[in-house]
Design a protein around this motif. Sequence first.
Motif, PDB file in Angstrom:
ATOM      1  N   MET A 158     -11.140  30.343 -49.366  1.00 27.58           N
ATOM      2  CA  MET A 158     -11.285  29.129 -50.325  1.00 27.58           C
ATOM      3  C   MET A 158     -12.351  28.205 -49.668  1.00 27.58           C
ATOM      4  SD  MET A 158      -7.453  28.485 -51.680  1.00 27.58           S
ATOM      5  CE  MET A 158      -7.869  27.718 -53.039  1.00 27.58           C
ATOM      6  N   LYS A 159     -12.966  28.060 -48.534  1.00 28.50           N
ATOM      7  CA  LYS A 159     -14.001  27.689 -47.956  1.00 28.50           C
ATOM      8  C   LYS A 159     -13.617  25.980 -48.041  1.00 28.50           C
ATOM      9  CE  LYS A 159     -17.359  30.784 -49.066  1.00 28.50           C
ATOM     10  NZ  LYS A 159     -18.494  31.303 -49.893  1.00 28.50           N
ATOM     11  N   ARG A 160     -12.285  25.526 -47.830  1.00 25.34           N
ATOM     12  CA  ARG A 160     -11.876  24.447 -47.545  1.00 25.34           C
ATOM     13  C   ARG A 160     -10.752  24.065 -46.564  1.00 25.34           C
ATOM     14  NH1 ARG A 160      -9.374  23.014 -53.448  1.00 25.34           N
ATOM     15  NH2 ARG A 160      -7.952  24.860 -53.705  1.00 25.34           N
ATOM     16  N   TYR A 161     -10.365  22.948 -46.394  1.00 21.95           N
ATOM     17  CA  TYR A 161      -9.236  22.632 -45.235  1.00 21.95           C
ATOM     18  C   TYR A 161      -8.094  22.447 -45.924  1.00 21.95           C
ATOM     19  CZ  TYR A 161     -12.294  22.589 -41.208  1.00 21.95           C
ATOM     20  OH  TYR A 161     -12.979  22.901 -40.121  1.00 21.95           O
ATOM     21  N   SER A 162      -7.061  22.776 -45.370  1.00 20.62           N
ATOM     22  CA  SER A 162      -5.493  22.465 -46.099  1.00 20.62           C
ATOM     23  C   SER A 162      -4.741  21.790 -44.597  1.00 20.62           C
ATOM     24  CB  SER A 162      -4.707  23.779 -46.240  1.00 20.62           C
ATOM     25  OG  SER A 162      -4.374  24.705 -45.118  1.00 20.62           O
ATOM     26  N   TYR A 163      -4.041  20.825 -45.073  1.00 19.18           N
ATOM     27  CA  TYR A 163      -3.184  19.959 -44.352  1.00 19.18           C
ATOM     28  C   TYR A 163      -1.855  20.107 -44.311  1.00 19.18           C
ATOM     29  CZ  TYR A 163      -7.860  17.936 -43.609  1.00 19.18           C
ATOM     30  OH  TYR A 163      -9.270  17.886 -43.421  1.00 19.18           O
ATOM     31  N   THR A 164      -1.008  20.119 -43.241  1.00 18.11           N
ATOM     32  CA  THR A 164       0.602  19.764 -43.355  1.00 18.11           C
ATOM     33  C   THR A 164       0.824  18.585 -42.895  1.00 18.11           C
ATOM     34  OG1 THR A 164       0.947  20.829 -41.358  1.00 18.11           O
ATOM     35  CG2 THR A 164       1.223  22.344 -43.092  1.00 18.11           C
ATOM     36  N   VAL A 165       1.907  17.723 -43.494  1.00 20.39           N
ATOM     37  CA  VAL A 165       2.087  16.445 -43.170  1.00 20.39           C
ATOM     38  C   VAL A 165       3.327  16.346 -42.708  1.00 20.39           C
ATOM     39  CG1 VAL A 165       0.452  15.483 -44.824  1.00 20.39           C
ATOM     40  CG2 VAL A 165       2.654  15.898 -45.519  1.00 20.39           C
ATOM     41  N   LYS A 166       3.841  15.323 -41.785  1.00 19.72           N
ATOM     42  CA  LYS A 166       4.878  15.153 -40.998  1.00 19.72           C
ATOM     43  C   LYS A 166       6.253  15.119 -42.110  1.00 19.72           C
ATOM     44  CE  LYS A 166       7.256  11.915 -38.225  1.00 19.72           C
ATOM     45  NZ  LYS A 166       6.856  10.588 -37.264  1.00 19.72           N
ATOM     46  N   GLU A 167       6.160  14.388 -43.040  1.00 23.74           N
ATOM     47  CA  GLU A 167       6.986  13.961 -44.151  1.00 23.74           C
ATOM     48  C   GLU A 167       7.440  15.307 -45.100  1.00 23.74           C
ATOM     49  OE1 GLU A 167       5.154  10.235 -42.873  1.00 23.74           O
ATOM     50  OE2 GLU A 167       4.376  12.393 -43.486  1.00 23.74           O
ATOM     51  N   TYR A 168       6.459  16.095 -45.322  1.00 23.52           N
ATOM     52  CA  TYR A 168       6.821  17.399 -46.150  1.00 23.52           C
ATOM     53  C   TYR A 168       6.329  18.727 -45.353  1.00 23.52           C
ATOM     54  CZ  TYR A 168       7.393  13.762 -49.593  1.00 23.52           C
ATOM     55  OH  TYR A 168       7.681  12.538 -50.300  1.00 23.52           O
ATOM     56  N   PRO A 169       6.931  18.984 -44.300  1.00 20.98           N
ATOM     57  CA  PRO A 169       6.371  20.495 -43.535  1.00 20.98           C
ATOM     58  C   PRO A 169       6.284  21.615 -44.149  1.00 20.98           C
ATOM     59  CG  PRO A 169       8.781  19.604 -42.814  1.00 20.98           C
ATOM     60  CD  PRO A 169       8.376  18.446 -43.878  1.00 20.98           C
ATOM     61  N   SER A 170       6.945  21.750 -45.203  1.00 24.57           N
ATOM     62  CA  SER A 170       6.828  23.048 -45.818  1.00 24.57           C
ATOM     63  C   SER A 170       5.776  22.939 -47.005  1.00 24.57           C
ATOM     64  CB  SER A 170       8.162  23.347 -46.541  1.00 24.57           C
ATOM     65  OG  SER A 170       8.878  22.545 -47.422  1.00 24.57           O
ATOM     66  N   THR A 171       5.095  21.915 -47.226  1.00 22.89           N
ATOM     67  CA  THR A 171       4.121  21.790 -48.347  1.00 22.89           C
ATOM     68  C   THR A 171       2.690  21.587 -47.592  1.00 22.89           C
ATOM     69  OG1 THR A 171       5.743  20.436 -49.577  1.00 22.89           O
ATOM     70  CG2 THR A 171       3.438  20.425 -50.257  1.00 22.89           C
ATOM     71  N   PHE A 172       1.532  22.177 -48.240  1.00 19.56           N
ATOM     72  CA  PHE A 172       0.389  21.953 -47.655  1.00 19.56           C
ATOM     73  C   PHE A 172      -0.575  21.283 -48.698  1.00 19.56           C
ATOM     74  CE2 PHE A 172      -0.355  26.133 -49.285  1.00 19.56           C
ATOM     75  CZ  PHE A 172      -1.558  25.761 -50.167  1.00 19.56           C
ATOM     76  N   TYR A 173      -1.504  20.484 -48.382  1.00 23.53           N
ATOM     77  CA  TYR A 173      -2.443  19.545 -49.152  1.00 23.53           C
ATOM     78  C   TYR A 173      -3.733  20.142 -48.839  1.00 23.53           C
ATOM     79  CZ  TYR A 173       1.860  17.121 -50.148  1.00 23.53           C
ATOM     80  OH  TYR A 173       3.262  16.529 -50.623  1.00 23.53           O
ATOM     81  N   PHE A 174      -4.651  20.070 -49.937  1.00 20.29           N
ATOM     82  CA  PHE A 174      -6.136  20.118 -49.632  1.00 20.29           C
ATOM     83  C   PHE A 174      -6.611  18.764 -49.663  1.00 20.29           C
ATOM     84  CE2 PHE A 174      -5.285  24.182 -51.786  1.00 20.29           C
ATOM     85  CZ  PHE A 174      -5.736  25.110 -50.876  1.00 20.29           C
ATOM     86  N   GLU A 175      -8.123  18.567 -48.698  1.00 19.36           N
ATOM     87  CA  GLU A 175      -8.675  17.465 -48.760  1.00 19.36           C
ATOM     88  C   GLU A 175      -8.834  16.590 -49.860  1.00 19.36           C
ATOM     89  OE1 GLU A 175     -12.343  18.292 -46.906  1.00 19.36           O
ATOM     90  OE2 GLU A 175     -11.525  18.106 -44.835  1.00 19.36           O
ATOM     91  N   GLU A 176      -9.047  17.111 -50.951  1.00 19.46           N
ATOM     92  CA  GLU A 176      -9.108  16.369 -52.322  1.00 19.46           C
ATOM     93  C   GLU A 176      -7.765  15.776 -52.679  1.00 19.46           C
ATOM     94  OE1 GLU A 176      -9.161  20.897 -53.292  1.00 19.46           O
ATOM     95  OE2 GLU A 176     -10.230  19.495 -51.964  1.00 19.46           O
ATOM     96  N   GLU A 177      -6.741  16.262 -52.492  1.00 26.39           N
ATOM     97  CA  GLU A 177      -5.407  15.766 -52.717  1.00 26.39           C
ATOM     98  C   GLU A 177      -4.995  14.370 -51.728  1.00 26.39           C
ATOM     99  OE1 GLU A 177      -2.776  19.188 -54.491  1.00 26.39           O
ATOM    100  OE2 GLU A 177      -3.703  19.864 -52.496  1.00 26.39           O
ATOM    101  N   LEU A 178      -5.711  14.112 -50.925  1.00 29.63           N
ATOM    102  CA  LEU A 178      -5.466  13.057 -49.913  1.00 29.63           C
ATOM    103  C   LEU A 178      -6.781  11.919 -49.790  1.00 29.63           C
ATOM    104  CD1 LEU A 178      -4.158  15.436 -46.858  1.00 29.63           C
ATOM    105  CD2 LEU A 178      -2.820  14.389 -48.585  1.00 29.63           C
ATOM    106  N   GLU A 179      -6.496  10.902 -49.375  1.00 34.91           N
ATOM    107  CA  GLU A 179      -7.362   9.778 -49.251  1.00 34.91           C
ATOM    108  C   GLU A 179      -6.858   9.116 -47.945  1.00 34.91           C
ATOM    109  OE1 GLU A 179      -7.217   7.841 -52.967  1.00 34.91           O
ATOM    110  OE2 GLU A 179      -5.186   7.018 -52.615  1.00 34.91           O
TER     111      GLU A 179
END
Length: 57
Positions: free
Chosen positions: A34-55
């Motif tokens: 997909m040529k992009r980064y995904s992130y997991t967060v402490k508050e929702y460890p089973s969900t991942f987010y892409f850069e464009e979903e975070l700020e």
Amino acid sequence: MKSASNLYKAGQSVNIKETGETVTITKSQYVKNMKRYSYTVKEYPSTFYFEEELEKN
């Protein structure tokens, strides 16, 4: 071509754009096909987010 480095680092606090909720990044991973980064967060460890979903806070 987009830079190959991720915007957010582990331990950094960011907001989820859709909800405005502040969360803490625990892990980032480059998704090659997909040529992009995904992130997991402490508050929702089973969900991942892409850069464009975070700020930055």
